[in-house]
Design a protein around this motif. Structure first.
Motif, PDB file in Angstrom:
ATOM      1  N   GLU A   1      12.823   5.792  18.865  1.00 49.55           N
ATOM      2  CA  GLU A   1      11.400   5.924  18.622  1.00 49.55           C
ATOM      3  C   GLU A   1      11.153   5.818  17.127  1.00 49.55           C
ATOM      4  O   GLU A   1      12.069   5.990  16.317  1.00 49.55           O
ATOM      5  N   ALA A   2       9.899   5.533  16.775  1.00 52.29           N
ATOM      6  CA  ALA A   2       9.510   5.469  15.370  1.00 52.29           C
ATOM      7  C   ALA A   2       9.218   6.886  14.896  1.00 52.29           C
ATOM      8  O   ALA A   2       8.333   7.552  15.417  1.00 52.29           O
ATOM      9  N   VAL A   3       9.965   7.353  13.911  1.00 51.83           N
ATOM     10  CA  VAL A   3       9.836   8.738  13.478  1.00 51.83           C
ATOM     11  C   VAL A   3       9.990   8.816  11.967  1.00 51.83           C
ATOM     12  O   VAL A   3      10.793   8.096  11.366  1.00 51.83           O
ATOM     13  N   THR A   4       9.196   9.682  11.352  1.00 49.95           N
ATOM     14  CA  THR A   4       9.305   9.984   9.924  1.00 49.95           C
ATOM     15  C   THR A   4       9.588  11.468   9.785  1.00 49.95           C
ATOM     16  O   THR A   4       8.862  12.296  10.344  1.00 49.95           O
ATOM     17  N   ARG A   5      10.657  11.804   9.073  1.00 47.43           N
ATOM     18  CA  ARG A   5      11.028  13.200   8.860  1.00 47.43           C
ATOM     19  C   ARG A   5      10.905  13.550   7.389  1.00 47.43           C
ATOM     20  O   ARG A   5      11.293  12.774   6.517  1.00 47.43           O
ATOM     21  N   ILE A   6      10.375  14.729   7.141  1.00 47.69           N
ATOM     22  CA  ILE A   6      10.164  15.213   5.776  1.00 47.69           C
ATOM     23  C   ILE A   6      10.801  16.593   5.679  1.00 47.69           C
ATOM     24  O   ILE A   6      10.478  17.488   6.465  1.00 47.69           O
ATOM     25  N   SER A   7      11.692  16.766   4.731  1.00 43.04           N
ATOM     26  CA  SER A   7      12.346  18.059   4.555  1.00 43.04           C
ATOM     27  C   SER A   7      11.433  19.012   3.795  1.00 43.04           C
ATOM     28  O   SER A   7      10.420  18.608   3.209  1.00 43.04           O
ATOM     29  N   GLY A   8      11.811  20.283   3.778  1.00 43.02           N
ATOM     30  CA  GLY A   8      11.037  21.266   3.026  1.00 43.02           C
ATOM     31  C   GLY A   8      11.003  20.947   1.550  1.00 43.02           C
ATOM     32  O   GLY A   8       9.967  21.101   0.885  1.00 43.02           O
ATOM     33  N   ALA A   9      12.146  20.488   0.999  1.00 44.70           N
ATOM     34  CA  ALA A   9      12.185  20.137  -0.422  1.00 44.70           C
ATOM     35  C   ALA A   9      11.262  18.956  -0.714  1.00 44.70           C
ATOM     36  O   ALA A   9      10.560  18.942  -1.740  1.00 44.70           O
ATOM     37  N   GLN A  10      11.256  17.961   0.161  1.00 47.39           N
ATOM     38  CA  GLN A  10      10.357  16.824  -0.030  1.00 47.39           C
ATOM     39  C   GLN A  10       8.897  17.254   0.088  1.00 47.39           C
ATOM     40  O   GLN A  10       8.037  16.761  -0.647  1.00 47.39           O
ATOM     41  N   ALA A  11       8.611  18.154   1.025  1.00 48.22           N
ATOM     42  CA  ALA A  11       7.240  18.642   1.178  1.00 48.22           C
ATOM     43  C   ALA A  11       6.772  19.347  -0.090  1.00 48.22           C
ATOM     44  O   ALA A  11       5.623  19.169  -0.534  1.00 48.22           O
ATOM     45  N   ARG A  12       7.641  20.133  -0.701  1.00 47.06           N
ATOM     46  CA  ARG A  12       7.262  20.820  -1.944  1.00 47.06           C
ATOM     47  C   ARG A  12       7.055  19.827  -3.075  1.00 47.06           C
ATOM     48  O   ARG A  12       6.137  19.964  -3.883  1.00 47.06           O
ATOM     49  N   ALA A  13       7.919  18.802  -3.149  1.00 46.74           N
ATOM     50  CA  ALA A  13       7.783  17.802  -4.211  1.00 46.74           C
ATOM     51  C   ALA A  13       6.486  17.024  -4.087  1.00 46.74           C
ATOM     52  O   ALA A  13       5.872  16.630  -5.088  1.00 46.74           O
ATOM     53  N   LEU A  14       6.028  16.804  -2.838  1.00 47.78           N
ATOM     54  CA  LEU A  14       4.799  16.050  -2.606  1.00 47.78           C
ATOM     55  C   LEU A  14       3.569  16.953  -2.555  1.00 47.78           C
ATOM     56  O   LEU A  14       2.455  16.454  -2.392  1.00 47.78           O
ATOM     57  N   GLY A  15       3.761  18.249  -2.651  1.00 49.91           N
ATOM     58  CA  GLY A  15       2.633  19.173  -2.606  1.00 49.91           C
ATOM     59  C   GLY A  15       2.013  19.293  -1.234  1.00 49.91           C
ATOM     60  O   GLY A  15       0.800  19.507  -1.114  1.00 49.91           O
ATOM     61  N   LEU A  16       2.826  19.180  -0.175  1.00 54.66           N
ATOM     62  CA  LEU A  16       2.299  19.248   1.190  1.00 54.66           C
ATOM     63  C   LEU A  16       2.182  20.705   1.616  1.00 54.66           C
ATOM     64  O   LEU A  16       3.194  21.380   1.839  1.00 54.66           O
ATOM     65  N   GLU A  17       0.973  21.178   1.733  1.00 53.33           N
ATOM     66  CA  GLU A  17       0.724  22.551   2.166  1.00 53.33           C
ATOM     67  C   GLU A  17      -0.175  22.610   3.388  1.00 53.33           C
ATOM     68  O   GLU A  17      -0.482  23.692   3.890  1.00 53.33           O
ATOM     69  N   ALA A  18      -0.644  21.446   3.881  1.00 52.42           N
ATOM     70  CA  ALA A  18      -1.537  21.401   5.040  1.00 52.42           C
ATOM     71  C   ALA A  18      -1.302  20.090   5.777  1.00 52.42           C
ATOM     72  O   ALA A  18      -0.710  19.139   5.239  1.00 52.42           O
ATOM     73  N   VAL A  19      -1.788  20.026   7.026  1.00 53.86           N
ATOM     74  CA  VAL A  19      -1.541  18.859   7.861  1.00 53.86           C
ATOM     75  C   VAL A  19      -2.150  17.602   7.245  1.00 53.86           C
ATOM     76  O   VAL A  19      -1.541  16.525   7.285  1.00 53.86           O
ATOM     77  N   LYS A  20      -3.343  17.701   6.660  1.00 61.25           N
ATOM     78  CA  LYS A  20      -3.973  16.514   6.082  1.00 61.25           C
ATOM     79  C   LYS A  20      -3.136  15.905   4.958  1.00 61.25           C
ATOM     80  O   LYS A  20      -3.281  14.724   4.649  1.00 61.25           O
ATOM     81  N   GLY A  21      -2.258  16.684   4.358  1.00 57.99           N
ATOM     82  CA  GLY A  21      -1.459  16.173   3.263  1.00 57.99           C
ATOM     83  C   GLY A  21      -0.448  15.123   3.664  1.00 57.99           C
ATOM     84  O   GLY A  21       0.045  14.368   2.814  1.00 57.99           O
ATOM     85  N   ILE A  22      -0.109  15.045   4.965  1.00 61.93           N
ATOM     86  CA  ILE A  22       0.901  14.068   5.386  1.00 61.93           C
ATOM     87  C   ILE A  22       0.299  12.696   5.655  1.00 61.93           C
ATOM     88  O   ILE A  22       1.013  11.768   6.018  1.00 61.93           O
ATOM     89  N   SER A  23      -1.018  12.546   5.459  1.00 64.74           N
ATOM     90  CA  SER A  23      -1.659  11.251   5.676  1.00 64.74           C
ATOM     91  C   SER A  23      -1.026  10.183   4.797  1.00 64.74           C
ATOM     92  O   SER A  23      -0.761  10.396   3.613  1.00 64.74           O
ATOM     93  N   LEU A  24      -0.763   9.013   5.395  1.00 60.96           N
ATOM     94  CA  LEU A  24      -0.245   7.807   4.750  1.00 60.96           C
ATOM     95  C   LEU A  24       1.243   7.871   4.449  1.00 60.96           C
ATOM     96  O   LEU A  24       1.838   6.850   4.096  1.00 60.96           O
TER      97      LEU A  24
END
Length: 744
Positions: A53-76
């Motif tokens: 299947e087509a899947v994108t995985r983001i680790s906790g460290a990557q989420a912190r580096a990208l400033g992802l703190e909410a669902v809308k942040g994963i857009s694009l």
């Protein structure tokens, strides 16, 4: 031996949790070989070590580096995955591969710590201490059911059995935005751990109302989470997560296209109080793992709108809602030789009480009611009794569902064959009350220009009714894949669907038309003609591959070609004329095809490059709304291109300081986006560059960051109301600093 086997299952599950999101080339293989992950309640396709299947995985460290703190942040970040930021926290529209809608049912499912969120109005909230994010694209209907025809988002937070100590964060950025969080994780014993976290956010907002001089999108929000993990025996695991969240914000900074400014006189705001609790219980046998996920959720929110978005007294809406949701997912999986399976039972019940009165004011009464009536019969003009009255709408919506699902996989050499089927039964009902108490006087216009009172007509409307529908769906899925390392191609056919429902937002317009008929003017439509909409169904074909090369300089490639035949696609449209409601309608037939490619490359040890690109061509094959034929036109709001690019460099530690500098450069690009069915208005392709510089130490990190550094001007939303066009501008340039502290 049995105890030892159970311990191995639990250790394997924990190992998967810690490593499945890394960027090494054999990540997917390791994740799928460690099959007993159901101990932690995760549902994935059964079988061997092939990702299909087509899947994108983001680790906790990557989420912190990208400033992802909410669902809308994963857009694009994932190809062809777009979640625009507009309106308020209530507006959580998602578009994937040409599928999506602005109101009611989503096309993408969401789970947080295994808790499924069934209402997309509750998708946008802040999440503290993310451990991993998984974005699945393509229909996930066999395992996840309704409203996952575009994909599934799975978010996991830190487990107190693996994380320990204090984690805190404070961030300051543009528009006086302050975010702070703190969490503590620890073990009470070797098999019992607890974690507590709290989060707070404040912003003054970026957009100003020219009429009042005040900022519109100000916000104060906060949340609490209590997570408990217990393994009373080597074969038994229990995890409970309870969250509570508050949100109070302005929002809806909609600017008039004609004037280019935001200017309206009545309040726009959104408030939310939410609670969710989910219990995951798993038992691991020698060949079978049985998992139960039980959740209960409560949502209490209020949306207040100046519905005309003009500096005039037309009308306002206050939508007050209280909703309870219960879900139960009981599934088992196992394997015997080359054969493996996953199957289960899912049930849910959702009850919603909603009040949505529309208050007409002086200008609205005059221009939308009196002027229309008097233009039609100028000899006997009317005058409303008061300069303000309310169209009341109260609803009780109940939705319940039951599903049986099964998916099997059989490995034959390097080949793997998968087949799945889900029987989904759902019943939805609506009890409604539409009421108003008002009246008007009719006058006789005399030849000399004066008028005399002719009659008085009281208007007393109190309509009650009940509507209900039952939907039954069979959802098949077939997959064939071939593991020819380092290249793994696969082909998948699947059916997906979005549930049908009722247009509650149109009841005030129906009531308005009832008033017009009392005044001797014809009704535009009847309740039974517009209130219900049918399920949306899709037939999905996907040809993809996963590949990994060069262990010393890992290069990971993923690609997919897809074709989607969508029947009765649900679209949000605006009725003709000066009506104010939004209506969900079925657009006949659409088709979507496109491609996706993801590249992750680590040419040297400290340098990593990532590119995710998606292309979608989604057009109407059959859609005529009675005013125009839109065959061949692009589906609105679904972008044609998405692009995410990231370059990260981790420097050598600074001598004597123990600080590791890290540079991260990103670009998020999307467009063009058509804003209407006629494709006469669109948002061109645009890019938002970002840059961050971090200083990482053992117990702390400091990140300086910027977003939309070029100050690109773009729109995230466009709509029509009463014949007027409005847009919401995207966020301007933002600069900030984030400090994190880790104490163990």
């Amino acid at each position: 031996m049995k105890v030892r086997a159970g311990l191995l299952l639990l250790c394997a599950a924990a190992a998967f949790e810690g490593s499945a999101v890394n960027m090494e080339p054999d990540t997917a293989a390791r994740a799928h070989k460690l099959r007993p992950l159901e101990v932690l309640g995760v549902k994935q396709t059964p079988g061997g070590g092939i990702a299909t299947e087509a899947v994108t995985r983001i680790s906790g460290a990557q989420a912190r580096a990208l400033g992802l703190e909410a669902v809308k942040g994963i857009s694009l970040i994932a190809p062809n995955f777009y979640m625009p930021d507009y309106g308020s926290r209530m507006t959580s529209s998602i578009y994937v591969r040409g599928l999506g809608a602005r109101i009611d049912q989503p096309v993408v499912g969401l789970t947080v710590d295994n808790i499924p969120y069934l209402n997309k109005d509750n998708y946008d909230f802040d999440i503290v201490d993310i451990e991993s994010i998984e974005i699945l694209r393509g229909a996930q209907s066999v395992l996840n059911g309704r409203n996952t025809m575009g994909g599934q988002i799975n978010i996991r937070t830190l487990s107190p059995l693996r994380a320990k100590g204090l984690r805190s964060m404070v961030e300051y950025s543009s528009a006086n935005t302050v975010t702070a969080s703190a969490g503590y994780y620890g073990k009470l014993s070797s098999d019992l751990g607890m974690g507590f976290s709290a989060q707070y956010r404040h912003t003054d907002g970026f957009f100003r109302n020219a009429f009042t001089g005040r900022r519109l999108d100000h916000e104060n929000s906060g949340s609490l989470r209590w997570k408990t993990a217990w393994q009373p025996s080597p074969r038994l695991s229990l995890t409970n997560t309870a969250t509570a969240a508050l949100n109070r914000q302005g929002g809806y900074p909609y600017a008039s296209v004609e004037s280019g400014t935001i200017a309206y006189n009545d309040t726009c705001a959104y408030s939310r109080t939410a609670f969710a609790d989910g219990l995951t219980v798993a038992w691991a046998g020698q060949r079978v793992v049985v998992t139960s996920v039980t959740s209960i959720q409560y949502l209490d929110d209020t949306m207040t709108l100046d519905q005309d978005f003009l500096p005039a007294d037309y009308f306002t809406l206050v939508q007050d809602r209280r909703e309870w949701t219960w879900t139960e997912d009981l599934f088992t999986r196992g394997s015997r030789g080359a054969y493996s399976w996953l199957g289960g039972v899912f049930a849910f019940y959702k009850s919603t009480d909603m009040s949505a009165p529309v208050t007409f004011k002086d200008t609205g009464i005059q221009k939308l009611i009196e002027d229309h009536r008097n233009d039609a019969n100028p000899t006997y003009p009317i005058r409303w009794d008061t300069r303000r009255f309310t169209l009341g709408s109260d609803f009780t919506l109940r939705t319940g569902g039951f599903a049986l699902y099964h998916e099997s996989a059989y490995a034959l050499g390097n080949w793997r064959f998968e087949a799945g089927l889900r029987l989904d039964i759902e019943r939805t009902s609506l009890d409604y009350t539409s009421s108003t108490s008002t009246g008007f006087s009719t006058y006789h216009l005399l030849p000399d220009g004066t008028s005399e009172h002719y009659s008085h007509t009281p208007v007393e409307i109190n309509d009650h009714g009940s509507l209900s529908k039952t939907y039954v769906e069979l959802l098949p899925k077939l997959t064939v894949s071939y593991d020819y390392k380092p290249f793994t191609p696969y082909f998948t056919f699947s059916k997906g669907y979005k549930a049908g429902g009722y247009n509650t937002q149109m009841f005030s317009d129906v009531l308005q038309q009832r008033l017009m008929s009392i005044m001797g003017m014809s009704q535009l439509y009847k309740l039974e003609d517009i209130v219900a909409y049918e399920p949306e169904r899709s037939f999905n074909y996907e040809l993809g591959f996963h590949a990994s090369f060069f262990e010393s300089r890992p290069l990971v490639l993923d690609g997919a070609l897809f074709y989607i035949d969508c029947r009765n696609q649900q679209l949000t449209t605006f009725p003709p004329g000066t009506t104010t409601g939004r209506i969900m309608t079925n657009a006949g037939r659409t088709r979507s095809f496109g491609a996706e490619v993801s590249v992750k490359w680590q040419p040297v040890q400290d340098l990593a490059l990532r590119i995710d690109y998606g292309y979608t061509n989604a057009t109407f094959r059959k859609y005529n709304d009675g005013r125009a034929d839109y065959r061949g036109k692009r589906v609105p709001y679904a972008p044609a291109h998405t692009l995410f690019a990231e370059l990260s460099y981790r420097a050598e530690p600074l001598k004597f300081l123990g600080i590791v500098p890290e540079l991260n450069a990103t670009a998020r690009c999307v467009g063009p986006i058509e804003w209407n069915e006629a494709n006469t208005i669109s948002q061109p392709f645009y890019c938002l560059p970002g840059l961050s510089l971090a200083f990482n130490a053992e117990k702390w990190s400091l990140r300086l960051w910027g977003r939309n550094l070029t100050g690109t001007r773009y729109d995230t939303f466009y709509f029509m109301s009463m014949g007027n066009a409005f847009v919401q501008r995207g966020l301007p340039r933002q600069l900030g600093a984030t400090l994190r502290i880790f104490l163990r």
